[in-house]
Design a protein around this motif. Sequence first.
Motif, mmCIF file in Angstrom:
data_model
loop_
_atom_site.group_PDB
_atom_site.id
_atom_site.type_symbol
_atom_site.label_atom_id
_atom_site.label_comp_id
_atom_site.label_asym_id
_atom_site.label_seq_id
_atom_site.Cartn_x
_atom_site.Cartn_y
_atom_site.Cartn_z
ATOM 1 N N ASP A 1 1.020 -1.186 -0.081
ATOM 2 C CA ASP A 1 0.150 -0.012 -0.011
ATOM 3 C C ASP A 1 0.820 1.246 0.069
ATOM 4 N N GLU A 2 1.617 1.344 1.107
ATOM 5 C CA GLU A 2 2.483 2.419 0.945
ATOM 6 C C GLU A 2 3.857 2.066 1.729
ATOM 7 N N PRO A 3 4.604 1.221 1.005
ATOM 8 C CA PRO A 3 5.843 0.898 1.390
ATOM 9 C C PRO A 3 6.975 2.041 1.779
ATOM 10 N N ARG A 4 7.766 1.909 2.592
ATOM 11 C CA ARG A 4 8.549 3.190 2.781
ATOM 12 C C ARG A 4 9.921 2.545 3.127
ATOM 13 N N ALA A 5 10.510 2.393 4.225
ATOM 14 C CA ALA A 5 11.807 2.048 4.639
ATOM 15 C C ALA A 5 12.028 0.592 4.229
ATOM 16 N N ILE A 6 13.327 0.441 3.936
ATOM 17 C CA ILE A 6 13.803 -0.775 3.524
ATOM 18 C C ILE A 6 15.125 -1.269 4.122
ATOM 19 N N ALA A 7 15.498 -2.500 4.662
ATOM 20 C CA ALA A 7 16.830 -2.769 4.980
ATOM 21 C C ALA A 7 17.129 -4.063 4.443
ATOM 22 N N VAL A 8 18.447 -4.496 4.519
ATOM 23 C CA VAL A 8 18.833 -5.807 4.101
ATOM 24 C C VAL A 8 19.895 -6.389 5.158
ATOM 25 N N PHE A 9 19.808 -7.815 5.191
ATOM 26 C CA PHE A 9 20.457 -8.476 6.247
ATOM 27 C C PHE A 9 21.217 -9.321 5.205
ATOM 28 N N PRO A 10 22.357 -9.212 4.515
ATOM 29 C CA PRO A 10 22.944 -9.963 3.278
ATOM 30 C C PRO A 10 23.482 -11.249 4.189
ATOM 31 N N SER A 11 23.744 -11.629 5.393
ATOM 32 C CA SER A 11 24.472 -12.792 5.813
ATOM 33 C C SER A 11 23.254 -13.727 6.116
ATOM 34 N N LYS A 12 22.045 -13.190 6.341
ATOM 35 C CA LYS A 12 21.195 -14.017 6.697
ATOM 36 C C LYS A 12 20.393 -14.104 5.535
ATOM 37 N N GLY A 13 20.300 -13.195 4.348
ATOM 38 C CA GLY A 13 19.697 -13.600 3.163
ATOM 39 C C GLY A 13 18.249 -12.902 3.404
ATOM 40 N N TYR A 14 18.093 -11.889 4.115
ATOM 41 C CA TYR A 14 16.669 -11.232 4.482
ATOM 42 C C TYR A 14 16.437 -9.901 3.997
ATOM 43 N N LEU A 15 15.336 -9.579 3.710
ATOM 44 C CA LEU A 15 14.813 -8.425 3.229
ATOM 45 C C LEU A 15 13.752 -7.814 4.158
ATOM 46 N N PHE A 16 13.743 -6.601 4.823
ATOM 47 C CA PHE A 16 12.855 -6.304 5.688
ATOM 48 C C PHE A 16 12.430 -4.871 5.054
ATOM 49 N N TRP A 17 11.049 -4.485 5.289
ATOM 50 C CA TRP A 17 10.460 -3.110 4.829
ATOM 51 C C TRP A 17 9.249 -2.761 5.689
ATOM 52 N N THR A 18 8.894 -1.738 5.668
ATOM 53 C CA THR A 18 7.659 -1.222 6.564
ATOM 54 C C THR A 18 6.732 -0.776 5.252
ATOM 55 N N ASP A 19 5.371 -0.875 5.879
ATOM 56 C CA ASP A 19 4.439 -0.400 4.880
ATOM 57 C C ASP A 19 3.202 0.405 5.833
ATOM 58 N N TRP A 20 3.184 1.838 5.511
ATOM 59 C CA TRP A 20 2.141 2.472 6.355
ATOM 60 C C TRP A 20 0.914 2.842 5.752
ATOM 61 N N GLY A 21 0.460 1.828 4.819
ATOM 62 C CA GLY A 21 -0.600 1.905 4.269
ATOM 63 C C GLY A 21 -1.964 1.956 5.120
ATOM 64 N N HIS A 22 -2.944 1.359 4.425
ATOM 65 C CA HIS A 22 -4.476 1.106 5.066
ATOM 66 C C HIS A 22 -4.022 0.220 6.223
ATOM 67 N N ILE A 23 -3.417 -0.782 6.157
ATOM 68 C CA ILE A 23 -3.058 -1.782 7.160
ATOM 69 C C ILE A 23 -1.493 -1.734 7.414
ATOM 70 N N ALA A 24 -1.279 -0.827 8.340
ATOM 71 C CA ALA A 24 0.363 -0.906 8.573
ATOM 72 C C ALA A 24 0.991 -2.125 8.767
ATOM 73 N N LYS A 25 2.406 -2.321 8.371
ATOM 74 C CA LYS A 25 2.980 -3.812 8.810
ATOM 75 C C LYS A 25 4.271 -3.481 8.413
ATOM 76 N N ILE A 26 5.045 -4.480 8.944
ATOM 77 C CA ILE A 26 6.440 -4.558 8.817
ATOM 78 C C ILE A 26 6.630 -5.841 8.153
ATOM 79 N N GLU A 27 7.187 -6.128 7.030
ATOM 80 C CA GLU A 27 7.281 -7.493 6.453
ATOM 81 C C GLU A 27 8.759 -7.906 6.284
ATOM 82 N N ARG A 28 8.856 -9.269 6.087
ATOM 83 C CA ARG A 28 10.288 -9.681 5.682
ATOM 84 C C ARG A 28 10.149 -10.584 4.657
ATOM 85 N N SER A 29 11.215 -10.742 3.747
ATOM 86 C CA SER A 29 11.067 -11.939 2.557
ATOM 87 C C SER A 29 12.748 -12.227 2.663
ATOM 88 N N HIS A 30 12.922 -13.042 1.747
ATOM 89 C CA HIS A 30 14.360 -13.609 1.348
ATOM 90 C C HIS A 30 14.661 -12.294 0.089
#
Length: 1434
Positions: free
Chosen positions: A990-1019
């Motif tokens: 909806d409204e993705p904003r900040a993003i961060a990477v954790f290369p040694s763990k292979g993770y991608l994190f981001w925040t979303d302050w849209g209609h349903i605010a959330k913090i997500e993670r993926s590879h």
Amino acid sequence: MLRASKSIPLLFVSEGRQMGGCGAVGPCDDIGGLAIDWIHDTLYWTDSGTSRIEVANLDGTHRKVLLWKSMEKPRAIALHPIEGKIYWTDWGTTPRIEYSNMDGSNRRIIADTHLFWPNGLTIDYAGHRMYWVDAKHHVIERADLDGRNRKAVISQGLPHPFAITVFEDSLYWTDWHTKSINSANKFTGKNQEIIRNKLHFPMDIHTLHPQRQPAGGRNRCGANNGGCSHLCLPSNKTYVCACPTGFKKVDHSNCAKSLDKFLLFARRTDIRRISFDTEDMSDDVIPLADVRNAVALDWDGKEGYVYWTDVTTDSINRALWNATKQEVVVDTSLESPAGLAIDWVTDKLYWTDAGTDRIEVSNADGTMRTVLIWENLDRPRDIVVDPIGGLMYWTDWGANPKIERAGMDASDRLVIISSNLTWPNGLAIDYETQRLYWADAGTKVIEFGNFDGTDRQVLIGSQLPHPFGLTLHEDRLYWTDWQSKSIQSADKLTGLGRRTLAENLENLMDIHMFHRHRETVSNPCAVSNGGCSHLCLLAPSPLASSCACPTGINLQTDGKTCTPGMSSFLIFARRTDIRMVSLDIPYFADVVLAVNSTMKNTIAIGVDPTEGKVYWSDSTLKKVSRANMDGSEQEEIIATGLMTTDGLAVDAIGRKIYWTDTGTNRIEVANLDGSMRRVLIWQNLDSPRAIALYNEKGYMYWTDWGENAKLERAAMDGTDRAVLISNNLGWPNGLAIDKAGAQLLWADAHTERIEASDLNGLNRHTLVSPVQHPYGMTLLGPHIYWTDWQSRSIQRADKASGANAITVVSNLPGLMDIQAVDRATPLAFNKCGRMNGGCTHLCLPRPNSTSCACPTGVLLKGDGRSCDDSPETYLLFSNRVSVRRISLDTNDHTDVHVPVPELHNVISLDYDSVDGKLYYTDVTLDVIRRSNLDGTGMETVISQGLKTTDGLAVDWVARNMYWTDTGRNTIEVARLDGTCRKVLVNNSLDEPRAIAVFPSKGYLFWTDWGHIAKIERSHLDGSDRKVLINTDLGWPNGLTLDYDTRRIFWVDAHLDRIESSDLNGKLRQILVSPVSHPFALTQPKPVPSPLTPFSRLSQQDRWIYWTDWQTKSIQRVDKHAGRSKETVLANVEGLMDIIVVSPNRQSGSNLCSANNGGCTHLCFAKTNNFVCSCPDEPDGRPCSTISGYVPTPPTRGRHVTPASKLPKAASDAPLNGPVLHNCTDKNLNVEGCLQSNVISAPHGEGLHISYVIGGVLTVLAILILIAAFIIYRHKKSKFADPGVSNLTYSNPSYRTSTQEVKIEASQKPPIYNQLRYKKEGGVDGGYTKEKIRIVEGVCLLSTDDLYWDDLKQIKPSRGGALHACMRTDTVSLQASSASLDDGETEQLLQEETSEGSSVSTLTPSTVTPQRHTQRGLPDTGWAAARKPSTESQV
């Protein structure tokens, strides 16, 4: 414009006529009517001020006076181009309506009876009639076009008709009394109705319709302008070629290309000429620009230039006789230039100034200006030169009126007439009879005498009300008269044969006859400039010439050569320029430093006498610059990180520049070129102002006029700080050190005193009191000098006693800092001169020693002498238009600008420690760029397909970068050079904003302050996407990772807190609450260093930093306990992203670190494996999703290699062969492409069936949980706990300028998609009224704290209604509605400008503002509720 009942557009003019100008055609007096010949493309107009009808092309060129005889007050005009006729009304003493051919011939009177104020006039082309209105007789009449069959159409209900037009069967007219537009039947006058009322003085009116410009007429001039060189005017059935006013007609079709002889005269707001080449003798305006108050004139026939002075702009100007090549010749240090004379032999310009009481000379282009006479002048007026005899003459109408003469080099000065004079104005020389003529407006005579004043005689002694300008040509004398408003002439020998050349001309000033036959004179300056290095001036015999130097420079003993420049002088800032006053010469004259750059608000000034350079600060441009004393080689040395640089001092001995900044409250130092800049003092400063250096003692002194005014001292390296004086100070401004007398001197504008003490602040005593408003202060020799705001002058007094105060120069508004310089005084020994004192960077004096120092933020090494080039650990943050650095190695936490070019609206940052490059997003340009930290190597890596890139993260291991795009609701990835671009996530965002990477763990994190605010993670490849946190979130903005403790930190700008959790979203903790409006956050990961003690290392490691919009600050808190909250940097507008750069912040590795994992394009690390991937768009290179395999297209008869036999290592050797397919995610089914998503440790081939079943069940369970959660959230809706937060802000999307941040509420209504910022609208505009209602960004970047207080009161819980924080300043314009009597109104409009009126300019009052006794007053003298404001804002 309005529409009548038949939907015919009516064009009308209200609010009065344009006075004194004709737009494209140049100056006019009183334009009463306009008419366009739509067939021949010409413009006709009446001018009741000059009593003329004129014509010109539609662009204003080739202007010609058409009719002028027997004309009094022409008003309305109408054309009949089909018939070739002009019709006009004249409401002079004999009111009448006339017509003529359009070339001015065949003039006839149509009506001259029963008329009084014939105003409007219109032609009915279809009915072959004309209609007019008479405001005095209150009637609308009509007649045939020849004046016959005259009849009144309407004679009742017309209080004051003014203009009229006709269309079809209706008449339309304006009425002043009823302030309305009316209509009636044109035949009967019945069916009257009001079209529109409540207008303020409706003037002219026209109907816009093709019928009002019939197309049936024949263009008599044809396609080639009738063969005419200038104007082609229709005349009955044929045409006539005509010339612009004053130009002679050389044959039937052509006009002369230039004027050879014309009378030139000034009329304050314009300069006019009367050509003697034609018989009509009409005056013609020279179309010059920006003539405000022209007084004196002269001319140069050789070059064709006309020169004039302007006493409103205080300038001397010139232009060619045809108004081209207009330029300002002199525009500085003039107050009232009333007289002007050209030496046509040596091309010199002489002038008198009644304000400065000087006579000056310069080259004809204004260069090499010098003062000739400055003593015993009292309002000098006119001046004339006699190059034949080498003499100049001038009038002086001061307390003792006189006429004087001197050599043109100022030698042999002599008073020639001193009796029976009152206001001696114009002067004229008759070279033939060797007589001098003058006009006296007091005695009302024109006299003449010999060049030595003998044989004085009255030429004209009657009917001279107020003569002003005077000139002579051949056997005639010409003069202007203010009272009779005329130009007259008479015989120069007898005074008889008087003629009036022009009359009814207001504001007549100087007059000259321009011709091209001036007498040729031998020029002693023609050969090698007379041997002079600068000015060669004519002189009386026997010298014939002499040499002179520009103002302030002395002539050497050889009498030919000038010194290289001023040796001893004052130099001072005057906001928009810098000026110098030489102390080498016997008079005080200010000279402008000719710097080729714009100055907006120059405040502080300093001089390096060694290199001959001047340094200055500009608080509007926020820069420190320097230039040579002649104005050349101007350059900016400090262009970032400045706010209000009030004080500046040049250490000419130590080759440094010091300055104070009352905006940042710092004292800084740098090399003279601006390099190696260092903050010396940053604590306990309120408003530091003046600064003075004593290099020999190793001390610097400064004044501080903050809440607790004081005078302080410190070593020149910032140590050993001490307060010397802190009592009985108000606004301590100027500061100077008397080295010879071992004392400090300072000026206090509040106590109105100049005081002194010894160098320790003791033995304090008052030198001068009272002084009005002293600002800058300096000393040289036995004198002190200071600038005074109120008296607008520079003052001088004895430094020992304060006695003998005099005014050096006056009438200088905007005076600021001042410095005195004596370049002949030798400088003291430089203690840092030898090998820079052993320092690698800065060597700074101290009492009895020196010390080494490093640029801001860099630690001095253990050897006490050397520095690194940059800090080891530091913060980088953006504030839209800049990127700045704060060192964490030092304790001062001073921000230093990173010189990245072309920043417009920078939001997100990240850093690649491998290549040392900064990556950033610019949402105005919609690009992602990278640059070195020294500003070099800037390049755009992503330039297309971006809308609003809020977040950016660099994978320093795999050499990829990730970004969020809240405009497109995507998360994308590309290589660091911008290649191999790929969309990873494009759904459920909806409204993705900040993003961060954790290369040694292979993770991608981001925040979303849209209609349903959330913090997500993926590879890192976007797979295995997981919502970590989606409860109790408002606006999750910033996001950072602690790689050591494996925790996520984020800021919530809605819930006003900073939280953390583990990498799975568990173990959630609130770190600090409340925080105002946090946006971005980061944390360091320091690395052990020999320079960094372990205790300091742990201190750095404990902090987490964030940017805050409301407090406009960078803050930090202990990340372990949430305590010890501190402000790192305050008062920074537009704060955005923040990151930490440290040697060990980007550490660790993964399977992509070596050789890109063998992938051809993109390599994405996972926890225990990695993925090769292809870009979304082919890039011309073969792509494989299998590590180490480069596909080749199959050929006929060739089989595909089995997967088990694929190569396991990538090859760096280039492939040769046929064209290959590009294997992307879009064309993996193309033959020749192979795909393998995961390269992992062997676990067998294929998936076990149990995994499939388990996966299906897991998905079902997740769907059920999501559905339940949505229902729960829907019921809970928009009602968060009101106690969670005490302040709500809207979250911005940055698509605006610094002053406008677009706000979008958390719960967006259905109209949201229509309200979102669209790129097509531009950055700064495009908002509808609905959009404006959600623009609250002015609150976020406003300096007004009340905005925040208002928001606190109205802040609802998350999801509340949109609210705005905007102020609208409404200016209410009210026009007077008082009704005027017809006669009074008519008289008002015909009233002319009074004689001798001058242009007044508003200047700041010089009255002393009321003083107040309580502390905390601003330095302006006005009352205020808080501490003093900055004086530079007065």
